[in-house]
Design a protein around this motif. Structure first.
Motif, short mmCIF file in Angstrom:
data_model
loop_
_atom_site.label_atom_id
_atom_site.label_comp_id
_atom_site.label_asym_id
_atom_site.label_seq_id
_atom_site.Cartn_x
_atom_site.Cartn_y
_atom_site.Cartn_z
N LYS A 34 -32.15 5.54 -6.72
CA LYS A 34 -30.84 5.63 -6.72
C LYS A 34 -30.46 6.82 -7.86
O LYS A 34 -31.26 6.29 -9.23
CB LYS A 34 -30.64 3.94 -7.77
CG LYS A 34 -30.74 3.04 -7.42
CD LYS A 34 -31.23 1.74 -7.62
CE LYS A 34 -31.25 0.41 -6.91
NZ LYS A 34 -31.24 -0.95 -7.45
N VAL A 35 -29.62 7.09 -7.80
CA VAL A 35 -28.55 8.62 -7.95
C VAL A 35 -27.94 8.11 -9.12
O VAL A 35 -27.02 7.84 -7.96
CB VAL A 35 -28.87 9.53 -7.30
CG1 VAL A 35 -28.57 10.96 -8.49
CG2 VAL A 35 -30.55 10.03 -6.93
N ALA A 36 -27.34 8.34 -10.35
CA ALA A 36 -25.77 8.72 -10.08
C ALA A 36 -25.09 10.09 -10.31
O ALA A 36 -25.98 10.54 -10.93
CB ALA A 36 -25.98 7.92 -12.27
N VAL A 37 -24.41 10.26 -10.04
CA VAL A 37 -23.67 11.27 -9.90
C VAL A 37 -22.02 11.11 -11.02
O VAL A 37 -21.48 10.54 -10.83
CB VAL A 37 -23.41 11.79 -9.20
CG1 VAL A 37 -22.22 12.46 -8.43
CG2 VAL A 37 -24.07 11.72 -7.52
N VAL A 38 -21.82 12.23 -12.05
CA VAL A 38 -21.12 12.08 -13.20
C VAL A 38 -20.03 12.29 -12.91
O VAL A 38 -20.37 14.22 -13.10
CB VAL A 38 -21.38 12.19 -14.62
CG1 VAL A 38 -20.21 12.05 -15.93
CG2 VAL A 38 -23.01 11.00 -14.64
N HIS A 117 -31.06 3.17 -12.87
CA HIS A 117 -31.06 4.05 -12.00
C HIS A 117 -31.85 5.50 -12.04
O HIS A 117 -32.41 5.63 -12.98
CB HIS A 117 -29.63 5.57 -12.25
CG HIS A 117 -28.34 4.65 -12.09
ND1 HIS A 117 -27.88 4.20 -13.30
CD2 HIS A 117 -27.09 4.89 -10.38
CE1 HIS A 117 -26.78 3.69 -12.19
NE2 HIS A 117 -27.01 3.91 -10.92
N ASP A 118 -32.78 6.24 -11.14
CA ASP A 118 -33.87 7.25 -10.97
C ASP A 118 -33.84 8.42 -11.37
O ASP A 118 -34.73 9.28 -11.71
CB ASP A 118 -34.10 6.93 -9.92
CG ASP A 118 -34.75 5.84 -9.38
OD1 ASP A 118 -35.38 5.21 -9.83
OD2 ASP A 118 -34.76 4.98 -7.79
N ALA A 119 -32.53 8.53 -11.32
CA ALA A 119 -31.97 10.16 -12.05
C ALA A 119 -30.32 10.06 -12.27
O ALA A 119 -29.95 8.91 -11.70
CB ALA A 119 -32.37 11.43 -11.37
N VAL A 120 -29.66 10.96 -12.53
CA VAL A 120 -28.69 11.79 -12.51
C VAL A 120 -28.23 13.09 -12.46
O VAL A 120 -28.97 13.36 -13.18
CB VAL A 120 -28.40 11.23 -13.84
CG1 VAL A 120 -28.63 11.95 -15.28
CG2 VAL A 120 -26.41 10.72 -14.39
N ILE A 121 -27.04 13.23 -11.75
CA ILE A 121 -26.57 14.73 -11.76
C ILE A 121 -25.14 14.92 -12.46
O ILE A 121 -23.51 13.88 -11.74
CB ILE A 121 -26.97 14.63 -10.19
CG1 ILE A 121 -28.27 14.51 -9.81
CG2 ILE A 121 -26.09 15.88 -9.62
CD1 ILE A 121 -28.56 14.73 -8.02
N PHE A 122 -24.89 15.81 -12.47
CA PHE A 122 -23.91 16.34 -13.02
C PHE A 122 -23.40 16.84 -11.76
O PHE A 122 -23.31 18.83 -12.67
CB PHE A 122 -23.58 16.86 -14.89
CG PHE A 122 -24.10 15.62 -15.30
CD1 PHE A 122 -22.97 15.51 -16.65
CD2 PHE A 122 -25.16 14.76 -15.80
CE1 PHE A 122 -23.33 14.00 -17.19
CE2 PHE A 122 -25.38 13.96 -16.92
CZ PHE A 122 -24.61 13.32 -17.25
N PRO A 123 -21.92 17.14 -11.57
CA PRO A 123 -21.86 18.20 -10.62
C PRO A 123 -21.38 19.45 -11.42
O PRO A 123 -20.85 19.00 -12.96
CB PRO A 123 -20.93 18.65 -9.96
CG PRO A 123 -21.23 16.53 -9.27
CD PRO A 123 -21.96 16.16 -10.59
N GLY A 124 -20.56 20.95 -11.34
CA GLY A 124 -19.11 21.54 -12.54
C GLY A 124 -18.50 21.74 -12.25
O GLY A 124 -17.86 20.45 -11.55
#
Length: 257
Positions: A34-38, A117-124
């Protein structure tokens, strides 16, 4: 007033030229991480870089991840008319604009917790330096949005991986002492790395900068922080896509799912 701003570090000129319904389809098999994307809005000069967000989502889908997108419910620093590269006399909300990328399925960052969530990712995109932080105007003296800072610290404390690409690694550099990140190379190399000066700001924040090519990612094993240069490099889009893929793959690997 905002026609030209500097990221307050040599080499990262804002050109600030400085400004996001439906549901996002990730995968039919939701058995993975489960991944969160900010997100930080919609549009490279005042929000999330759309190609980077898309690349993150495609690679997460391929990896079998279950994705939920988030964004802070705050006003954008300003709005850019991307066809003219000039500021527009209007105001927009980061959460509302991020909904454009998320096809409507975006939640307030205040609801994002490491426990869910298992991870979080921040695009640029410039939004990371304008809406998620004040790096665009304050450089190493920047402040990070309170919810973004909380999220980064919570995932770090929980030992869960954090992925960032393009300019967003400065968020980790500011919030997580001694973290290792990459924004690519440290010299402009004839314009191939136009924002190379950002590496100096990262070092000034007390973080370690690691030189990587655009198709590579850097894994800080101790802190479980994974970064990739993306559009910090002037190159072909498919190479940026591949580099983001390397970052996403390493993030998913660190989840152990």
């Amino acid at each position: 007033m905002f026609a030209v701003r500097s990221f307050a570090t040599k080499g990262f000129l804002l050109n600030s030229k400085v400004a996001g319904a439906g549901f996002i389809h990730t995968t039919t098999n939701m058995s993975g991480a489960k991944v969160a994307v900010v997100l930080s809005g919609c549009g490279v000069y005042d929000g999330t870089e759309i190609h980077e967000a898309s690349a993150v989502l495609v690679h997460l889908s391929r990896g079998g991840a279950e994705v939920q997108m988030f964004a802070p419910d705050v006003a954008q620093m300003h709005v850019i008319d991307h066809s003219k590269g000039q500021p527009s006399e209007e105001s927009r909300n980061v959460l509302a604009e991020s909904a454009r990328i998320a096809r409507g399925n975006v939640l307030d960052a205040a609801k994002l917790t490491a426990g869910d969530h298992d991870a979080v990712i921040f695009p640029g995109g410039f939004g990371a330096a304008k809406n998620l932080s004040t790096f665009a105007v304050d450089g190493k003296d920047c402040k990070v949005n309170a919810e973004v800072e909380r999220v980064l610290k919570d995932f770090h404390k929980a030992g869960k991986p954090i992925g960032l690409c393009c300019i967003s690694p400065v968020l980790a550099a500011k919030v997580l002492p001694g973290v290792e990140v990459t924004v690519g190379h440290e010299e402009e190399e004839g314009g191939k790395w136009p924002y190379a000066g950002t590496a100096g700001a990262i070092k000034a924040l007390g973080a370690t900068h690691c030189i990587k090519d655009v198709t590579e990612s850097h894994v800080d094993v101790k802190n479980k922080v994974v970064t990739s240069p993306a559009f910090m490099c002037e190159t072909k889009v498919h190479l940026i896509f591949d580099g983001i893929g390397a970052m996403v793959k390493d993030v998913l690997k660190l989840t152990g799912k």
